[in-house]
Design a protein around this motif. Sequence first.
Motif, PDB file in Angstrom:
ATOM      1  N   VAL A  86     -45.638 -28.312  25.268  1.00  0.00           N
ATOM      2  CA  VAL A  86     -45.306 -29.685  24.850  1.00  0.00           C
ATOM      3  C   VAL A  86     -43.795 -29.854  24.748  1.00  0.00           C
ATOM      4  CG1 VAL A  86     -45.467 -31.346  22.949  1.00  0.00           C
ATOM      5  CG2 VAL A  86     -47.498 -30.079  23.679  1.00  0.00           C
ATOM      6  N   LEU A  87     -43.119 -28.865  24.175  1.00  0.00           N
ATOM      7  CA  LEU A  87     -41.667 -28.930  24.024  1.00  0.00           C
ATOM      8  C   LEU A  87     -40.974 -29.025  25.381  1.00  0.00           C
ATOM      9  CD1 LEU A  87     -39.036 -28.636  22.369  1.00  0.00           C
ATOM     10  CD2 LEU A  87     -39.345 -26.153  22.530  1.00  0.00           C
ATOM     11  N   VAL A  88     -41.374 -28.166  26.302  1.00  0.00           N
ATOM     12  CA  VAL A  88     -40.757 -28.172  27.634  1.00  0.00           C
ATOM     13  C   VAL A  88     -41.012 -29.504  28.333  1.00  0.00           C
ATOM     14  CG1 VAL A  88     -40.786 -27.095  29.909  1.00  0.00           C
ATOM     15  CG2 VAL A  88     -40.854 -25.662  27.861  1.00  0.00           C
ATOM     16  N   TYR A  89     -42.231 -30.021  28.223  1.00  0.00           N
ATOM     17  CA  TYR A  89     -42.561 -31.289  28.889  1.00  0.00           C
ATOM     18  C   TYR A  89     -41.718 -32.430  28.330  1.00  0.00           C
ATOM     19  CZ  TYR A  89     -45.107 -35.466  30.238  1.00  0.00           C
ATOM     20  OH  TYR A  89     -45.430 -36.709  30.728  1.00  0.00           O
ATOM     21  N   LEU A  90     -41.592 -32.513  27.013  1.00  0.00           N
ATOM     22  CA  LEU A  90     -40.826 -33.609  26.406  1.00  0.00           C
ATOM     23  C   LEU A  90     -39.352 -33.528  26.774  1.00  0.00           C
ATOM     24  CD1 LEU A  90     -42.475 -33.711  22.862  1.00  0.00           C
ATOM     25  CD2 LEU A  90     -42.725 -35.396  24.693  1.00  0.00           C
ATOM     26  N   LEU A  91     -38.801 -32.321  26.805  1.00  0.00           N
ATOM     27  CA  LEU A  91     -37.402 -32.181  27.213  1.00  0.00           C
ATOM     28  C   LEU A  91     -37.230 -32.529  28.686  1.00  0.00           C
ATOM     29  CD1 LEU A  91     -36.416 -28.895  25.323  1.00  0.00           C
ATOM     30  CD2 LEU A  91     -35.707 -31.228  24.776  1.00  0.00           C
ATOM     31  N   TRP A  92     -38.222 -32.162  29.506  1.00  0.00           N
ATOM     32  CA  TRP A  92     -38.169 -32.499  30.928  1.00  0.00           C
ATOM     33  C   TRP A  92     -38.215 -34.008  31.128  1.00  0.00           C
ATOM     34  CZ3 TRP A  92     -42.546 -33.844  34.346  1.00  0.00           C
ATOM     35  CH2 TRP A  92     -42.156 -33.912  35.698  1.00  0.00           C
ATOM     36  N   GLN A  93     -38.906 -34.712  30.225  1.00  0.00           N
ATOM     37  CA  GLN A  93     -38.971 -36.166  30.286  1.00  0.00           C
ATOM     38  C   GLN A  93     -37.737 -36.837  29.663  1.00  0.00           C
ATOM     39  OE1 GLN A  93     -41.257 -38.188  31.771  1.00  0.00           O
ATOM     40  NE2 GLN A  93     -42.211 -36.350  32.624  1.00  0.00           N
ATOM     41  N   ARG A  94     -36.732 -36.022  29.309  1.00  0.00           N
ATOM     42  CA  ARG A  94     -35.436 -36.489  28.802  1.00  0.00           C
ATOM     43  C   ARG A  94     -35.506 -37.098  27.401  1.00  0.00           C
ATOM     44  NH1 ARG A  94     -31.415 -36.512  32.742  1.00  0.00           N
ATOM     45  NH2 ARG A  94     -32.068 -35.065  34.392  1.00  0.00           N
ATOM     46  N   TYR A  95     -36.497 -36.699  26.606  1.00  0.00           N
ATOM     47  CA  TYR A  95     -36.474 -37.086  25.202  1.00  0.00           C
ATOM     48  C   TYR A  95     -35.391 -36.276  24.487  1.00  0.00           C
ATOM     49  CZ  TYR A  95     -40.887 -39.631  25.743  1.00  0.00           C
ATOM     50  OH  TYR A  95     -41.853 -40.521  26.132  1.00  0.00           O
ATOM     51  N   SER A  96     -34.849 -36.822  23.410  1.00  0.00           N
ATOM     52  CA  SER A  96     -33.813 -36.107  22.669  1.00  0.00           C
ATOM     53  C   SER A  96     -34.397 -34.837  22.063  1.00  0.00           C
ATOM     54  CB  SER A  96     -33.231 -36.997  21.565  1.00  0.00           C
ATOM     55  OG  SER A  96     -34.215 -37.288  20.601  1.00  0.00           O
ATOM     56  N   PRO A  97     -33.578 -33.784  21.891  1.00  0.00           N
ATOM     57  CA  PRO A  97     -34.109 -32.523  21.354  1.00  0.00           C
ATOM     58  C   PRO A  97     -34.765 -32.663  19.986  1.00  0.00           C
ATOM     59  CG  PRO A  97     -31.950 -32.169  22.326  1.00  0.00           C
ATOM     60  CD  PRO A  97     -32.172 -33.651  22.315  1.00  0.00           C
ATOM     61  N   ASP A  98     -34.156 -33.467  19.083  1.00  0.00           N
ATOM     62  CA  ASP A  98     -34.746 -33.589  17.750  1.00  0.00           C
ATOM     63  C   ASP A  98     -36.097 -34.307  17.807  1.00  0.00           C
ATOM     64  OD1 ASP A  98     -33.384 -35.823  18.583  1.00  0.00           O
ATOM     65  OD2 ASP A  98     -32.607 -36.362  16.619  1.00  0.00           O
ATOM     66  N   TYR A  99     -36.207 -35.339  18.653  1.00  0.00           N
ATOM     67  CA  TYR A  99     -37.486 -36.037  18.806  1.00  0.00           C
ATOM     68  C   TYR A  99     -38.522 -35.110  19.449  1.00  0.00           C
ATOM     69  CZ  TYR A  99     -40.811 -39.700  20.186  1.00  0.00           C
ATOM     70  OH  TYR A  99     -41.941 -40.466  20.348  1.00  0.00           O
ATOM     71  N   ALA A 100     -38.089 -34.333  20.455  1.00  0.00           N
ATOM     72  CA  ALA A 100     -39.004 -33.439  21.165  1.00  0.00           C
ATOM     73  C   ALA A 100     -39.547 -32.360  20.231  1.00  0.00           C
ATOM     74  CB  ALA A 100     -38.299 -32.801  22.361  1.00  0.00           C
ATOM     75  N   VAL A 101     -38.680 -31.750  19.449  1.00  0.00           N
ATOM     76  CA  VAL A 101     -39.153 -30.669  18.580  1.00  0.00           C
ATOM     77  C   VAL A 101     -39.998 -31.219  17.443  1.00  0.00           C
ATOM     78  CG1 VAL A 101     -37.160 -30.605  17.005  1.00  0.00           C
ATOM     79  CG2 VAL A 101     -38.447 -28.524  17.464  1.00  0.00           C
TER      80      VAL A 101
END
Length: 643
Positions: A356-371
């Motif tokens: 989930v973390l890798v996917y959200l970062l790949w979708q260019r969400y901010s790191p704090d939102y992704a984590v």
Amino acid sequence: MSHETKRSEDAGRVGNQQFRTIATSLLALALFIYPMWAGLFGGPPALVFRPTYLLLILLVALISLPPRAYGDNTVARFILNGVLVAGILACAWVALVWRDFTLTFSLTPLEKAGAIALMLGAMEMTRRTAVRPLNYIAIAAIAYALLGYMLPASFGHAGVSVDRLLWSQIFSTDGLFGTPLAIGATYIGLFVFFAALLEASGGGEKFMNFTLAIAGRFRGGPAKVAILASALMGMMSGSSVTNIVTTGVITIPMMKRVGYRPEFAAGVESTASLGSQITPPILGATAFLMSEITGYPLIGVMALTLIPCFLFYLCIFMQVHFASIKFDIERLAPEELPNLRRASIEVLPFFVPIGVLVYLLWQRYSPDYAVTLTIFSFVLVSLFARDTRERLFRNFLAGMRQGAETCVPLVGSLAIAGVIIGVLTMTGLGDRLSYLIEIVAGGNLHVMLIMTAITCMILGMGMVTVGAYVLVAVTVAPMLVDLGIELIVAHLFIFYFAVMSAISPPVMVGVFAAASIANSNPVSTAIYALRLSIVGFLVPFIFVYEPGILMIGGATASGVYLLATTVVAIVALSISFERYALFRRIPTWRAGLFLGAAVLLMLPSILFSTIGLASFAALMAVEYAANPLRGATITSKNTGTSQ
């Protein structure tokens, strides 16, 4: 001492411990919720959010980290705790009055005392942790800021007043509350809590069972388990020493039991655990700083570390494989291996949030939102498994406490790094150091790279990776870019050598940790560790001279070819170091030929790599022809018998 007095003292200790546990749990929840809330809904101004976050960290340090080398109820301990308390009060003061200093650059004596108390509080917190060497650099930087006008023009500066120094460090975002602390307060802390939750929920045990089920069935199984387990644990912890003490207490005794020397076992564990800092997606705190400084997306930084990480672990694996054949070290007994199907099912919930973390970062969400969403996904997944569901609340609180205690040295190092960077910027020392290094290097890229690597390893001795990286990135990276190296590649080069400092003599923090578990000689352990990790020192030079090997901007024919020859080079290097080819021991002179082929294969040149590939093929043909098993097979065919 009467029984009543002793019973009273024991009850007091239990009461103190319960108080620490409850207080740490509450502070941990605040440290967890505060940046999460700020990331989702927007936080207060920088000079409110950052001092408040540091205040919480200082409180955790006050409760959970007593002053070292001082007993209870001593004057020294009282004074040092008082320094922390003064720092806590000063943080609250800055958060309340920061607006009054936006256009006021002079400070009253009381305001100076408050600013000094805050800096001393941060240094005292750092002093209580393993990152205390950063304090020495910060003190030297402050002394330079105040006294540098007395030095010759080449090294000095025009002068900085006490007021200006304290104002810039406390009431601006260029000092203690600068970018490093901001990154730690916004999302690095959340990543630490995420890793702590995985660990507290049994992630380490599940990953260990999974690796035992996979790698334990092969020759030299315990060493290969150590390699795979450290790589998987690295996705959670991003800390080499944490990895060593977590997996090493299991893998090192196993390796010794099946026949590996204690020094070799400790070397394998310390080297494999070192790779935790270059294993995506966590990558320690440094990757987040690199993303912020370079402007390169965090998911891009993670992607660029995949190939060097693969090459690093391949080098360890191949040397372990040839060593296990040479010394005839067998696989683990079947009764010692967990069931592969069950182990795979049990570890699955711990892989889901990482995906989930890798996917959200790949979708260019901010790191704090992704984590933040990643943590929610882990809690949700934990509800499906019985053992994690039943212990969810207890594991959550344990993870909170563990994460808060881990944040203390991390945030302390980031805050002190901000102090150092602030002085470098204010005095122009960073530019002067860059100028002096450039003069010594004479504009020669090769010399500059060697000086950069040595500087990273020297600064990283006994210091966390982030400290060494920040100092070198600020001073040296711009010069590497001026010499034609791509920005992100220059920072990756610095990052890798800052990581390698953990096993570089003479401090060798990771080596000493593994040697203490194995009861091995630290010097011999260090030699094995350096040999096993040799690719970690070589690959950064390869991708600087040939960035195509990292697949920046996509795969190219030359990049793929040089990556393939580097893989072959690692095999040749492993044969040379172990002096064992696929079928037999080889003499030193032949091992030297394999080493020469490895050197040619690693050179970032199509011509030399091709020559090395041909040399390696010829050497392997000789080894194949000399294979005694092959000769026995041919004889059996000629005589018509079966072997």
